[in-house]
Design a protein around this motif. Structure first.
Motif, short mmCIF file in Angstrom:
data_model
loop_
_atom_site.label_atom_id
_atom_site.label_comp_id
_atom_site.label_asym_id
_atom_site.label_seq_id
_atom_site.Cartn_x
_atom_site.Cartn_y
_atom_site.Cartn_z
N GLY A 128 4.99 3.95 7.40
CA GLY A 128 5.94 4.91 7.96
C GLY A 128 7.02 5.38 7.02
O GLY A 128 7.88 6.15 7.43
N ILE A 129 7.00 4.94 5.76
CA ILE A 129 8.09 5.25 4.82
C ILE A 129 7.71 6.46 3.96
O ILE A 129 6.66 6.46 3.30
N GLU A 130 8.56 7.46 3.97
CA GLU A 130 8.27 8.71 3.27
C GLU A 130 8.11 8.47 1.77
O GLU A 130 8.91 7.77 1.14
N GLY A 131 7.08 9.07 1.20
CA GLY A 131 6.85 8.97 -0.24
C GLY A 131 6.15 7.70 -0.68
O GLY A 131 5.79 7.59 -1.85
N ARG A 132 5.96 6.75 0.20
CA ARG A 132 5.27 5.51 -0.16
C ARG A 132 3.75 5.74 -0.08
O ARG A 132 3.26 6.42 0.83
N ALA A 133 3.02 5.13 -0.98
CA ALA A 133 1.56 5.22 -0.97
C ALA A 133 0.97 3.82 -0.95
O ALA A 133 1.58 2.87 -1.47
N GLU A 134 -0.17 3.68 -0.32
CA GLU A 134 -0.84 2.38 -0.20
C GLU A 134 -2.34 2.62 -0.13
O GLU A 134 -2.80 3.52 0.58
N PRO A 135 -3.14 1.85 -0.86
CA PRO A 135 -4.59 2.07 -0.78
C PRO A 135 -5.18 1.54 0.52
O PRO A 135 -4.77 0.51 1.05
N GLY A 136 -6.15 2.26 1.03
CA GLY A 136 -7.05 1.79 2.08
C GLY A 136 -8.46 2.04 1.57
O GLY A 136 -8.64 2.60 0.48
N TRP A 137 -9.47 1.64 2.33
CA TRP A 137 -10.84 1.79 1.86
C TRP A 137 -11.75 2.22 2.99
O TRP A 137 -11.63 1.76 4.13
N LEU A 138 -12.67 3.12 2.65
CA LEU A 138 -13.76 3.48 3.54
C LEU A 138 -15.01 2.76 3.05
O LEU A 138 -15.42 2.93 1.90
N VAL A 139 -15.60 1.97 3.94
CA VAL A 139 -16.79 1.19 3.59
C VAL A 139 -17.95 1.71 4.42
O VAL A 139 -17.87 1.73 5.67
N GLY A 140 -19.01 2.14 3.76
CA GLY A 140 -20.19 2.59 4.48
C GLY A 140 -20.78 3.85 3.88
O GLY A 140 -20.15 4.52 3.05
N HIS A 141 -22.01 4.15 4.31
CA HIS A 141 -22.69 5.37 3.88
C HIS A 141 -22.63 6.44 4.98
O HIS A 141 -22.02 7.48 4.80
N ASN B 251 -7.62 -1.47 6.34
CA ASN B 251 -6.17 -1.45 6.11
C ASN B 251 -5.53 -0.08 6.24
O ASN B 251 -4.91 0.45 5.30
N PRO B 252 -5.58 0.51 7.43
CA PRO B 252 -4.87 1.78 7.65
C PRO B 252 -3.36 1.56 7.65
O PRO B 252 -2.84 0.74 8.40
N SER B 253 -2.66 2.31 6.81
CA SER B 253 -1.23 2.09 6.61
C SER B 253 -0.36 3.22 7.13
O SER B 253 0.82 3.02 7.39
N ASP B 254 -0.92 4.40 7.29
CA ASP B 254 -0.14 5.61 7.59
C ASP B 254 -0.07 5.85 9.09
O ASP B 254 -1.08 6.17 9.72
N PRO B 255 1.13 5.74 9.72
CA PRO B 255 1.24 5.97 11.16
C PRO B 255 1.61 7.40 11.53
O PRO B 255 1.99 7.65 12.67
N GLN C 199 -3.26 6.49 0.73
CA GLN C 199 -2.62 6.83 2.00
C GLN C 199 -1.15 7.20 1.80
O GLN C 199 -0.44 6.53 1.05
N LEU C 200 -0.72 8.21 2.51
CA LEU C 200 0.68 8.62 2.47
C LEU C 200 1.45 7.91 3.58
O LEU C 200 0.89 7.29 4.47
N TRP C 201 2.77 8.00 3.52
CA TRP C 201 3.65 7.44 4.55
C TRP C 201 3.28 5.99 4.83
O TRP C 201 3.18 5.57 5.98
N ALA C 202 3.07 5.21 3.80
CA ALA C 202 2.68 3.81 3.98
C ALA C 202 3.71 3.08 4.81
O ALA C 202 4.91 3.10 4.51
#
Length: 339
Positions: free
Chosen positions: A211-224, A231-235, A206-209
């Motif tokens: 709200g901070i420019e250039g920051r990255a943070e993992p989130g996950w998509l679970v399912g088929h 954990n959505p981080s990007d606003p 995820q970008l804009w973790a």
């Protein structure tokens, strides 16, 4: 299982009914805006200025916010708008050199009023105070960030997601150097990316973790075919737009949001899904006292009642974890991933 969930908003005004969460018939383009976090010295650390919007306002009446507003044609840039809005709403004059860019927040798509707001911070001298200014401001308070968050949890203050997360980020920051370090941008990838980890599990960069420019943070998509976003981080909407596009391409549906805790990097982007896509949010016990969006709380051992891959919530009692922290255990893996 759904009927067994504990509503996080029990006994408090229904956040889903707030007028600023109502959806419109068409998606409107967000208007450029600027916001200023004013900090002044206090006996127990810096205090931050929160203004209460007039109750009769169509958008955000009675909410506590930072000074700010949309850019006017005469504003040269976001910083100029931030200075002008602060003066109009509080009577406080700011030196352009005092502004510290900190974050970006975009109102979710589908809502009636939308803004693409740049947030700044500014330290002001001791004794600085607001004066009666704009008719939009009914009252104001100078509070330590931690005290303001406690007032939200007690039901004494109501605020939007950007205000709350920013207060979380300010806790413990004593001076300009600490603030600049905390909000320093990174060198993240130019767009969100997706990596298949296991069957039914995709890691999202995820970008804009928070709200901070250039920051990255993992989130996950679970399912088929039915996806739960963890954990959505990007606003800003960049990551949520990419997830929506990925679901469309895969012929899948995004059905819910789950958060492991209320760390800014783990929930700053919730409203892009909760308000923007009208999705339910599940989280750990006590989250509903602070979160400004509707939440259903899961106890230890309960399953997330959404999606087509079973996720079991487990209390995360490892050292350093927040009191509401959960681990989500899937078939042969858990989230957040072990570090």
């Amino acid at each position: 299982m759904t009927e067994d969930l504990v509503p996080g908003d029990a006994g408090r005004p229904d956040r889903q009914e707030r007028p600023e969460r109502r959806r419109g018939p068409v998606v409107v383009e967000p208007r450029a805006a600027a916001t200023v976090v004013l900090l002044r010295p206090g006996n127990r650390g810096p205090t931050v200025l929160l203004t209460r919007r007039t109750a009769t306002l169509r958008f955000g009446g009675d909410m506590f916010v930072f000074p700010g507003g949309r850019l006017d044609p005469q504003d040269a840039d976001h910083a100029a708008a931030a200075i002008r809005e602060t003066l109009e709403e509080t009577g406080i004059h700011l030196d352009p050199g005092s502004l510290i860019p900190i974050s970006r927040w975009v109102t979710p798509p589908g809502l009636l009023s939308r803004y693409d707001a740049r947030f700044f911070a500014s330290f002001v001298p001791a004794g600085t105070d607001a004066v009666a200014g704009s008719a939009e401001v009914a009252d104001w308070r100078w509070l330590r960030p931690a005290d303001a968050l406690e007032a939200v949890a007690e039901g004494d203050l109501e605020m939007w997601q950007p205000t709350l997360v920013t207060l979380q980020q300010l806790v413990g920051l004593e001076d300009r150097a600490a603030l600049e370090a905390a909000f320093r941008g990174g060198e993240g990838a130019p767009e969100p990316s997706f990596e298949t980890v296991d069957s039914g599990l995709v890691r999202v960069n995820q970008l804009w973790a928070a709200g901070i420019e250039g920051r990255a943070e993992p989130g996950w998509l679970v399912g088929h075919d039915e996806w739960v976003f963890v954990n959505p981080s990007d606003p800003t909407g960049l990551t949520s737009d990419a997830v929506v596009d990925a679901a469309r391409t895969a012929g899948a549906r995004i059905v819910a949001v789950a958060i492991t805790d209320l760390a800014p990097d783990h929930h700053a982007g919730v409203e892009m899904f909760a308000a923007g896509l009208a999705l339910p949010v599940v989280a750990g016990p006590g989250v509903g006292r602070l979160a400004p969006y509707p939440v259903s709380e899961l106890g230890d051992g309960e399953s997330v009642p959404f999606g087509d891959v079973r996720l079991v919530a487990r209390r995360d009692e490892r050292p350093g974890r927040r009191p509401e922290a959960l681990r989500f255990v899937g078939p042969g893996w858990e989230l957040p991933e072990p570090s």
